[in-house]
Design a protein around this motif. Sequence first.
Motif, PDB file in Angstrom:
ATOM      1  N   PRO A 463      11.553 -20.814 -18.110  1.00  0.00           N
ATOM      2  CA  PRO A 463      12.787 -20.071 -17.797  1.00  0.00           C
ATOM      3  C   PRO A 463      13.314 -19.259 -18.975  1.00  0.00           C
ATOM      4  CG  PRO A 463      12.910 -22.309 -16.959  1.00  0.00           C
ATOM      5  CD  PRO A 463      11.698 -22.244 -17.815  1.00  0.00           C
ATOM      6  N   ARG A 464      13.170 -19.791 -20.184  1.00  0.00           N
ATOM      7  CA  ARG A 464      13.643 -19.037 -21.353  1.00  0.00           C
ATOM      8  C   ARG A 464      12.823 -17.765 -21.536  1.00  0.00           C
ATOM      9  NH1 ARG A 464      12.507 -18.843 -26.848  1.00  0.00           N
ATOM     10  NH2 ARG A 464      10.906 -20.447 -26.685  1.00  0.00           N
ATOM     11  N   LEU A 465      11.510 -17.857 -21.359  1.00  0.00           N
ATOM     12  CA  LEU A 465      10.664 -16.667 -21.487  1.00  0.00           C
ATOM     13  C   LEU A 465      10.984 -15.645 -20.405  1.00  0.00           C
ATOM     14  CD1 LEU A 465       7.230 -18.356 -22.320  1.00  0.00           C
ATOM     15  CD2 LEU A 465       8.795 -17.218 -23.903  1.00  0.00           C
ATOM     16  N   VAL A 466      11.266 -16.127 -19.194  1.00  0.00           N
ATOM     17  CA  VAL A 466      11.619 -15.206 -18.110  1.00  0.00           C
ATOM     18  C   VAL A 466      12.927 -14.487 -18.421  1.00  0.00           C
ATOM     19  CG1 VAL A 466      12.288 -15.075 -15.677  1.00  0.00           C
ATOM     20  CG2 VAL A 466      10.349 -16.497 -16.365  1.00  0.00           C
ATOM     21  N   LEU A 467      13.914 -15.223 -18.908  1.00  0.00           N
ATOM     22  CA  LEU A 467      15.189 -14.605 -19.263  1.00  0.00           C
ATOM     23  C   LEU A 467      15.030 -13.610 -20.412  1.00  0.00           C
ATOM     24  CD1 LEU A 467      17.663 -17.619 -18.993  1.00  0.00           C
ATOM     25  CD2 LEU A 467      17.429 -15.693 -17.424  1.00  0.00           C
ATOM     26  N   MET A 468      14.182 -13.949 -21.387  1.00  0.00           N
ATOM     27  CA  MET A 468      13.925 -13.006 -22.483  1.00  0.00           C
ATOM     28  C   MET A 468      13.276 -11.732 -21.965  1.00  0.00           C
ATOM     29  SD  MET A 468      12.640 -15.617 -25.486  1.00  0.00           S
ATOM     30  CE  MET A 468      12.217 -14.245 -26.570  1.00  0.00           C
ATOM     31  N   TYR A 469      12.354 -11.874 -21.003  1.00  0.00           N
ATOM     32  CA  TYR A 469      11.707 -10.696 -20.425  1.00  0.00           C
ATOM     33  C   TYR A 469      12.729  -9.836 -19.681  1.00  0.00           C
ATOM     34  CZ  TYR A 469       8.793  -7.907 -17.307  1.00  0.00           C
ATOM     35  OH  TYR A 469       8.219  -6.872 -16.618  1.00  0.00           O
ATOM     36  N   ILE A 470      13.603 -10.485 -18.901  1.00  0.00           N
ATOM     37  CA  ILE A 470      14.641  -9.739 -18.178  1.00  0.00           C
ATOM     38  C   ILE A 470      15.582  -9.036 -19.156  1.00  0.00           C
ATOM     39  CG2 ILE A 470      16.625  -9.973 -16.632  1.00  0.00           C
ATOM     40  CD1 ILE A 470      15.157 -12.279 -15.278  1.00  0.00           C
ATOM     41  N   HIS A 471      15.922  -9.727 -20.229  1.00  0.00           N
ATOM     42  CA  HIS A 471      16.822  -9.129 -21.230  1.00  0.00           C
ATOM     43  C   HIS A 471      16.188  -7.900 -21.869  1.00  0.00           C
ATOM     44  CE1 HIS A 471      18.573  -8.877 -25.356  1.00  0.00           C
ATOM     45  NE2 HIS A 471      19.683  -8.964 -24.656  1.00  0.00           N
ATOM     46  N   ASN A 472      14.895  -7.981 -22.176  1.00  0.00           N
ATOM     47  CA  ASN A 472      14.215  -6.822 -22.777  1.00  0.00           C
ATOM     48  C   ASN A 472      14.099  -5.664 -21.790  1.00  0.00           C
ATOM     49  OD1 ASN A 472      13.818  -8.073 -25.266  1.00  0.00           O
ATOM     50  ND2 ASN A 472      11.926  -9.045 -24.607  1.00  0.00           N
ATOM     51  N   GLN A 473      13.865  -5.983 -20.506  1.00  0.00           N
ATOM     52  CA  GLN A 473      13.739  -4.925 -19.520  1.00  0.00           C
ATOM     53  C   GLN A 473      15.075  -4.231 -19.246  1.00  0.00           C
ATOM     54  OE1 GLN A 473      10.834  -3.794 -18.012  1.00  0.00           O
ATOM     55  NE2 GLN A 473       9.880  -5.102 -19.558  1.00  0.00           N
ATOM     56  N   LEU A 474      16.175  -4.983 -19.357  1.00  0.00           N
ATOM     57  CA  LEU A 474      17.491  -4.421 -19.074  1.00  0.00           C
ATOM     58  C   LEU A 474      18.226  -3.970 -20.320  1.00  0.00           C
ATOM     59  CD1 LEU A 474      18.762  -6.980 -16.403  1.00  0.00           C
ATOM     60  CD2 LEU A 474      17.689  -4.761 -16.018  1.00  0.00           C
ATOM     61  N   LYS A 475      17.531  -3.964 -21.448  1.00  0.00           N
ATOM     62  CA  LYS A 475      18.195  -3.601 -22.699  1.00  0.00           C
ATOM     63  C   LYS A 475      18.760  -2.183 -22.606  1.00  0.00           C
ATOM     64  CE  LYS A 475      16.416  -5.216 -26.366  1.00  0.00           C
ATOM     65  NZ  LYS A 475      15.498  -5.510 -27.482  1.00  0.00           N
ATOM     66  N   GLY A 476      20.058  -2.079 -22.870  1.00  0.00           N
ATOM     67  CA  GLY A 476      20.731  -0.793 -22.812  1.00  0.00           C
ATOM     68  C   GLY A 476      21.227  -0.413 -21.426  1.00  0.00           C
ATOM     69  N   LYS A 477      20.905  -1.230 -20.388  1.00  0.00           N
ATOM     70  CA  LYS A 477      21.311  -0.905 -19.019  1.00  0.00           C
ATOM     71  C   LYS A 477      22.374  -1.853 -18.488  1.00  0.00           C
ATOM     72  CE  LYS A 477      16.656   0.834 -18.024  1.00  0.00           C
ATOM     73  NZ  LYS A 477      15.465   0.690 -17.151  1.00  0.00           N
ATOM     74  N   GLU A 478      22.359  -3.113 -18.975  1.00  0.00           N
ATOM     75  CA  GLU A 478      23.304  -4.086 -18.439  1.00  0.00           C
ATOM     76  C   GLU A 478      24.654  -3.939 -19.131  1.00  0.00           C
ATOM     77  OE1 GLU A 478      21.595  -6.188 -22.034  1.00  0.00           O
ATOM     78  OE2 GLU A 478      21.123  -4.594 -20.629  1.00  0.00           O
ATOM     79  N   ASN A 479      25.716  -4.464 -18.482  1.00  0.00           N
ATOM     80  CA  ASN A 479      27.044  -4.426 -19.085  1.00  0.00           C
ATOM     81  C   ASN A 479      27.196  -5.546 -20.097  1.00  0.00           C
ATOM     82  OD1 ASN A 479      27.525  -6.784 -17.589  1.00  0.00           O
ATOM     83  ND2 ASN A 479      28.274  -5.591 -15.841  1.00  0.00           N
ATOM     84  N   ALA A 480      28.322  -5.541 -20.790  1.00  0.00           N
ATOM     85  CA  ALA A 480      28.538  -6.507 -21.868  1.00  0.00           C
ATOM     86  C   ALA A 480      28.568  -7.943 -21.344  1.00  0.00           C
ATOM     87  CB  ALA A 480      29.845  -6.184 -22.597  1.00  0.00           C
TER      88      ALA A 480
END
Length: 531
Positions: A463-480
Amino acid sequence: MGCCGSAEVSTAWTKREWRPLEDRSCTDLPWFLLFTVFCVGMGSICGFTIVTGGAARLVFGYDSYGNTCGQRNEQIEGVRLSGLDHSDRKFVFFLDPCNIDIVQRKIKSMALCVSLCPTEELKTYQDLKRFAMFNGSELCSYELAGHKYPGLPERFTKCPKLPVPPSKPLPVFNRCTPVDISCYARFAEAVVTFVGDNSVLHRLIAGVAASKEIIIGLCVLALVLSMILMVIIRYISAVLVWILTSLVVLGSLAGTSVLWWLYIDHRLYGNDTSTKVTKEGKEEVEVSRDSSQALLVYAVAATVFTIILLLLMLFMRKRVALTIALFHVAGKVFIHLPLLTLQPFVTFLALLLFWIYWILVLLFLGTTGNPVQNEETGLTEFRLTGPLQYLTWYHAVGLVWISEFILACQQMTVAGAVVTYYFTRDKNRLPVTPILSSVLRLVRYHLGTVAKGSFIITLVKIPRLVLMYIHNQLKGKENACARCLLKTCICCLWCLEKCLNYLNQVTLDPLLTSYVVHVSVSPKEPRKAGT
């Protein structure tokens, strides 16, 4: 027979020989069976890719019409120019090998099966015609006749981009590889179809190639320093522990002092500057005030950390003696069991072999599945559809679980060998090969426990790796708020993983366990009978 508490009983207790448990039984057998079934599933995936032709398509290569190079092919319904006989065309040639575009992790450049790679630069279509006539290797699409290349209108889209760089066959994978080194990184993205749009592989290859001497030198330096540290631990363990403790304390004090000095300096001299700047604008004043507040927060946090550290050192100073004793025993262990130094290399070799196998099967999966024609590029691709698309996820879980299993096996082996050494009071009676004995005990009794522990770590790590992947994919797109929530979840899972790793290592750590047993039940202080 002596009475309770008599000297005879105490003497018998004093002379007792401490040894590892001999009456053993298999532990966590259901987990061993589950891990065995899982490994059979991993092997079945490899067999599936081989049977369905994915392995052959990766090794021999295939063209943009779904034909595998170097063999006869069956007709693919709805795909023109499929089902060709490529028995004499054994190499894959890309029309634009030095500028491969990747669209949705697939290659956009057209690929053809050819019988010979161009070894010289071809600058004109006349050169392409001459190469096709003399060598029998046509570098344009199959429906174009080689002797008509210079006059065909389709030559701009179905022939290679000019000039065609010289290339040579890639060993094993039968791809025409550009001789120009600058093309290798881009060409590697053609061989590996699972490459992101950000060209990570390109940067990785370029970085390794540019600093390979530094990487090798640092690896050798780390090995030498590790050997020196093992020798130092044996003789100056007490001094080493106090030096490290002093460095940590002094470093914390120095860091806290520097932060307070920067804050005071900014308060004293920053006000004058701010007063002058206020005439030009208020933004600079706000920036200066924010910097001052940030320095104050850092200084207070460092002060709290330093106070907590000093209190811990004060109240746990007696535990330093335990640390020194552990270092001392560790030094003795390496003297009596020098082959323990080879355990990291054996583990690294096992991990390396497994990772190579895992990457090969992953690449096989990338060329396995049903042929699908890309509507945008018109090229034929192979994709897993239906339930088969989850094979990649199963394979990914296997990477984490089996890697953790191999690492846990190393810890269990080292723990068993050191426990055998520690509890054998007469060192002359040590087994000839305590490390081999530990390995045999592990294989015979404890593989289930190792599988269970590594699976628990896997449940937290994935789960941590999946969340890290999602975070990298959404970098600069997600809100604070979303960014803060993702980072919080990643941090919590990381902390949980470290805690579980710590519990596993404490359970297996023979030095700490042995020392605690030695202190709590010492032959010099025999227990009373009946306790």
